[in-house]
Motif scaffolding. Structure first.
Motif, PDB file in Angstrom:
ATOM      1  N   ARG A 109       0.809  -1.228   0.000  1.00  9.97           N
ATOM      2  CA  ARG A 109       0.000   0.000   0.000  1.00  9.97           C
ATOM      3  C   ARG A 109       0.844   1.280   0.000  1.00  9.97           C
ATOM      4  NH1 ARG A 109      -5.442   1.572   3.316  1.00  9.97           N
ATOM      5  NH2 ARG A 109      -5.453   3.784   2.732  1.00  9.97           N
ATOM      6  N   PRO A 110       1.966   1.337   0.746  1.00 10.67           N
ATOM      7  CA  PRO A 110       2.755   2.581   0.730  1.00 10.67           C
ATOM      8  C   PRO A 110       3.210   3.009  -0.663  1.00 10.67           C
ATOM      9  CG  PRO A 110       3.435   1.190   2.553  1.00 10.67           C
ATOM     10  CD  PRO A 110       2.496   0.374   1.722  1.00 10.67           C
ATOM     11  N   LEU A 158       1.456   2.728  -3.430  1.00  9.49           N
ATOM     12  CA  LEU A 158       0.314   3.450  -3.994  1.00  9.49           C
ATOM     13  C   LEU A 158       0.140   4.813  -3.336  1.00  9.49           C
ATOM     14  CD1 LEU A 158      -2.290   0.551  -4.300  1.00  9.49           C
ATOM     15  CD2 LEU A 158      -1.251   1.804  -6.188  1.00  9.49           C
ATOM     16  N   GLU A 159       0.328   4.867  -2.030  1.00 11.70           N
ATOM     17  CA  GLU A 159       0.143   6.127  -1.313  1.00 11.70           C
ATOM     18  C   GLU A 159       1.164   7.172  -1.739  1.00 11.70           C
ATOM     19  OE1 GLU A 159       0.214   4.818   2.753  1.00 11.70           O
ATOM     20  OE2 GLU A 159      -1.980   4.596   2.816  1.00 11.70           O
ATOM     21  N   GLN A 160       2.310   6.726  -2.209  1.00 11.49           N
ATOM     22  CA  GLN A 160       3.315   7.653  -2.739  1.00 11.49           C
ATOM     23  C   GLN A 160       2.728   8.495  -3.862  1.00 11.49           C
ATOM     24  OE1 GLN A 160       6.532   8.066  -1.840  1.00 11.49           O
ATOM     25  NE2 GLN A 160       7.530   9.033  -3.595  1.00 11.49           N
ATOM     26  N   TRP A 194      -2.804   7.139  -4.292  1.00 11.83           N
ATOM     27  CA  TRP A 194      -3.761   6.128  -4.730  1.00 11.83           C
ATOM     28  C   TRP A 194      -4.116   5.134  -3.627  1.00 11.83           C
ATOM     29  CZ3 TRP A 194      -0.142   5.301  -9.470  1.00 11.83           C
ATOM     30  CH2 TRP A 194      -0.315   6.350 -10.386  1.00 11.83           C
ATOM     31  N   GLY A 195      -4.090   5.586  -2.387  1.00 10.09           N
ATOM     32  CA  GLY A 195      -4.408   4.704  -1.273  1.00 10.09           C
ATOM     33  C   GLY A 195      -5.805   4.122  -1.354  1.00 10.09           C
ATOM     34  N   HIS A 206      -6.108   0.875  -3.291  1.00 14.33           N
ATOM     35  CA  HIS A 206      -5.768  -0.339  -2.538  1.00 14.33           C
ATOM     36  C   HIS A 206      -6.977  -0.883  -1.800  1.00 14.33           C
ATOM     37  CE1 HIS A 206      -4.003  -3.076   0.357  1.00 14.33           C
ATOM     38  NE2 HIS A 206      -4.638  -2.399   1.294  1.00 14.33           N
ATOM     39  N   GLU A 207      -7.714   0.000  -1.142  1.00 16.36           N
ATOM     40  CA  GLU A 207      -8.883  -0.449  -0.378  1.00 16.36           C
ATOM     41  C   GLU A 207      -9.888  -1.158  -1.279  1.00 16.36           C
ATOM     42  OE1 GLU A 207      -9.147  -0.429   2.762  1.00 16.36           O
ATOM     43  OE2 GLU A 207      -7.456   0.850   3.296  1.00 16.36           O
TER      44      GLU A 207
END
Length: 357
Positions: free
Chosen positions: A270-271, A273-275, A278-279, A282-283
């Motif tokens: 997930r990190p 994507l969060e970069q 786009w968190g 992931h969900e």
């Protein structure tokens, strides 16, 4: 999906070394190994999925003469250090010193529920794991008594009957794969190289991963760690969809999108994507994965997400884009094709990258 961007020209830095990532399918491994070697590829890389990579690489050793044979990656925690040491030594011995051991941790559900092995403090365990394997190899190579005691592993028994012969080429190199901060630092601290995960954007690699790897490596060098006498590798790993026809390209694109979706649904990634902000993706993907709705997941990987993590186009187009992104960033590069893609397509991509310098 955007078109592949042309390179500005041949690289003026060190030549980008190339790896061929191939399937461990027993029916194709020999042909893939021969084809890679005939194309001048320097390393054949086999991942651990449905087949044991050491077994298939040992078969490839008999079909080749010079190409390096690497696991990319073997699942470390599915084995004890002693088990891994024997498998890797056997490949190294059978190939005349051509084995390279790429290791990865996998994620907790696979280690605990698939392999039935323990999982705790994975980065610390991996550091010790590598030290344990090296201690075992040193015992075999030098004849010294095996004495290794750690927090996770203890190896204190090795009799001559169970010690394989010394290998003139020296012990294999160990490369570690990682995504998160602790495992990437472990790679720099104890390994001979770092393997970038396919689900790693160039931005995440250059801003989050490589600084940690290099900092840990510099510390190990300053402390005079014995293994730092060997050059350190940084291996890029690029998911690629290519084809000679539009139909072939579309089919391979579907596969790569589904693989990206699988990785993006995994909490450990997930990190990455969060970069990119786009968190929430992931969900959504994780929810679908829990329900087993795998085909729907690939449809959520839009062009913007795809372009951050993978490359698509004709072999020449993807070669230019891969070279543009990674020349000067990594020391060697593995091209990971779509599942079931024609191996000659990957060979064409590698040949085209080599021509760029």
């Amino acid at each position: 999906m955007t078109e592949a961007v042309d390179s500005t020209g041949p690289s003026t830095g060190p030549r980008l070394r190339l790896d061929a990532s191939v399937s461990a399918d027993p029916g194709t491994i020999l042909a893939s190994a021969r084809a890679a070697e005939s194309r001048g590829v320097e390393r054949l890389v086999v991942a651990e999925t449905a087949h044991n990579p050491f077994v298939q690489l040992a078969r490839a050793a008999d079909a080749t003469r010079s190409i390096e044979l690497a696991t990319g990656v073997a699942i470390a925690f599915a084995r004890t250090p002693m088990t891994l040491a024997y498998e890797a030594w056997g490949l190294h011995e059978a190939s005349g010193g051509r084995a390279v051991v790429g290791l990865g941790s996998q994620v907790k559900p696979h280690i605990v529920r698939r392999f039935g092995m323990p999982w705790d403090r994975p980065a610390a365990r991996m550091r010790e794991y590598v030290h344990a394997v090296r201690a075992i190899w040193n015992s075999w190579q030098t004849g010294d008594r095996l004495v290794f005691r750690g927090d996770f592993y203890t190896h204190t028994l090795m009799t001559p009957t169970f010690a394989p012969p010394r290998i003139e080429a020296g012990v294999p190199r160990i490369l570690l794969a990682g995504v998160g901060p602790l495992m990437t630092a472990a790679a720099g601290a104890v390994a001979d190289g770092f393997i970038s995960h396919p689900f790693t954007s160039l931005d995440y690699l250059t801003t989050q991963v490589l600084p940690r790897v290099r900092e840990a490596r510099a510390k190990a060098e300053a402390e005079g760690a014995e293994w730092t006498a060997r050059p350190f590798e940084v291996v890029g790993n690029v998911l690629t969809a290519t084809g000679r026809t539009e139909e072939e390209l579309r089919a391979n694109l579907v596969d790569v999108r589904e693989r990206l979706a699988f990785y993006a649904s995994t909490p450990a990634y997930r990190p990455v994507l969060e970069q990119h902000g786009w968190g929430a993706l992931h969900e959504e993907l994780h929810t679908l994965s829990v329900r087993g709705r795998w085909r729907e997941m690939g449809e959520l990987i839009d062009d913007q997400v795809y372009d951050a993590f993978a490359v698509a186009g004709s072999p020449d187009e993807v070669a230019r884009e891969i070279h543009r992104r990674y020349a000067g960033v990594v020391t060697r590069l593995a091209v990971s094709p779509a599942t079931g893609a024609d191996p000659e397509l990957t060979a064409d991509v590698l040949t085209a990258i080599r021509a760029l310098g």
